[in-house]
Enzyme design. Structure first.
Site, short mmCIF file in Angstrom:
data_model
loop_
_atom_site.label_atom_id
_atom_site.label_comp_id
_atom_site.label_asym_id
_atom_site.label_seq_id
_atom_site.Cartn_x
_atom_site.Cartn_y
_atom_site.Cartn_z
N SER A 23 0.86 -1.18 0.00
CA SER A 23 0.00 0.00 0.00
C SER A 23 0.90 1.23 0.00
CB SER A 23 -0.96 -0.04 1.20
OG SER A 23 -1.88 1.03 1.13
N HIS A 50 -2.69 -1.02 -3.34
CA HIS A 50 -3.85 -0.16 -3.13
C HIS A 50 -3.74 1.07 -4.03
CE1 HIS A 50 -4.50 -1.89 1.19
NE2 HIS A 50 -4.90 -2.71 0.23
N ASP A 146 -4.55 -4.73 5.97
CA ASP A 146 -4.84 -5.60 4.83
C ASP A 146 -3.61 -6.45 4.54
OD1 ASP A 146 -6.19 -6.72 2.71
OD2 ASP A 146 -5.81 -5.04 1.34
#
Length: 206
Positions: A23, A50, A146
């Site tokens: 991310s 992401h 995540d």
């Protein structure tokens, strides 16, 4: 720093695919890691980074110019080819289906997970169900949890696991959350990761 090896680490050459999650700070991390992989690297790499949902991704253009391996944006029902890098497209979860004669990619617009679509957990859990012990999982820099559950699913399926050393990540939250979820096989800075990946794919020892 390296984590101790354990019986879950597949023998060299036993990994058919590697799932990667990142991310915040992930583009920088991948810009270091992916160009270090040789043209004859055998496992497929499936990557969730992401991304803003409302804008087209430029990841294929960015990394195609830097990598020896072919780089593609994943498409639905596409057969997974060895030695190929696949990025999840914006606003779609990327999954792995069993497929015939071999695993295929799948895209989904199911609800976001950890406020993200694509979500790392979704990719890792589906890939673990298909590849089992022939899968490697990697968590890189990022700012939320995540990937922690997904990496645990890779470990529980018998796959190999690798996490960027939190102190070396631009944003340490995601690697730290993955480590808090359970043991991993290797915890390394980016520059030491390619040796592990090559060993997973049968191209050298760790």
């Amino acid at each position: 720093m390296t984590a101790s090896r354990n019986s879950r680490v597949p023998p060299p050459g036993r990994v058919d695919a590697i799932v990667v999650g990142a991310s915040a700070g992930g583009v920088d991390a991948l810009s270091t890691l992916l160009p270090m992989l040789p043209r004859d690297f055998r496992p497929a790499l499936l990557i969730v980074l992401h991304l803003p949902r409302e804008r087209p991704s430029l990841l294929v253009e960015v990394f195609s110019a830097r990598c020896a391996l072919p780089v593609h944006e994943a498409t639905d029902k596409e057969p997974i080819q060895p030695g190929t890098v696949y990025f999840a497209p914006p606003d779609y979860h990327l999954l792995v289906d069993a497929g015939v004669p071999g695993p295929t990619l799948a895209l989904s617009q199911d609800a976001p997970v950890h406020f993200s679509r694509p979500a790392i957990d979704v990719l890792f859990e589906s890939a673990a169900a298909v590849y089992g012990g022939r899968l490697g999982g990697i968590i890189l820099s990022g700012a939320n949890a995540d990937g922690a559950r997904g990496l645990a699913s890779v470990r529980e399926a018998g796959g190999a696991t690798l996490v960027q050393a939190p102190a070396t990540a631009l944003v340490a939250t995601m690697p730290a959350e993955a480590l808090a979820r359970g043991p991993v096989d290797f915890v390394l800075p980016l520059e030491q990761m390619p040796a592990v990946l090559r060993a997973w794919g049968g191209a050298g020892a760790v």
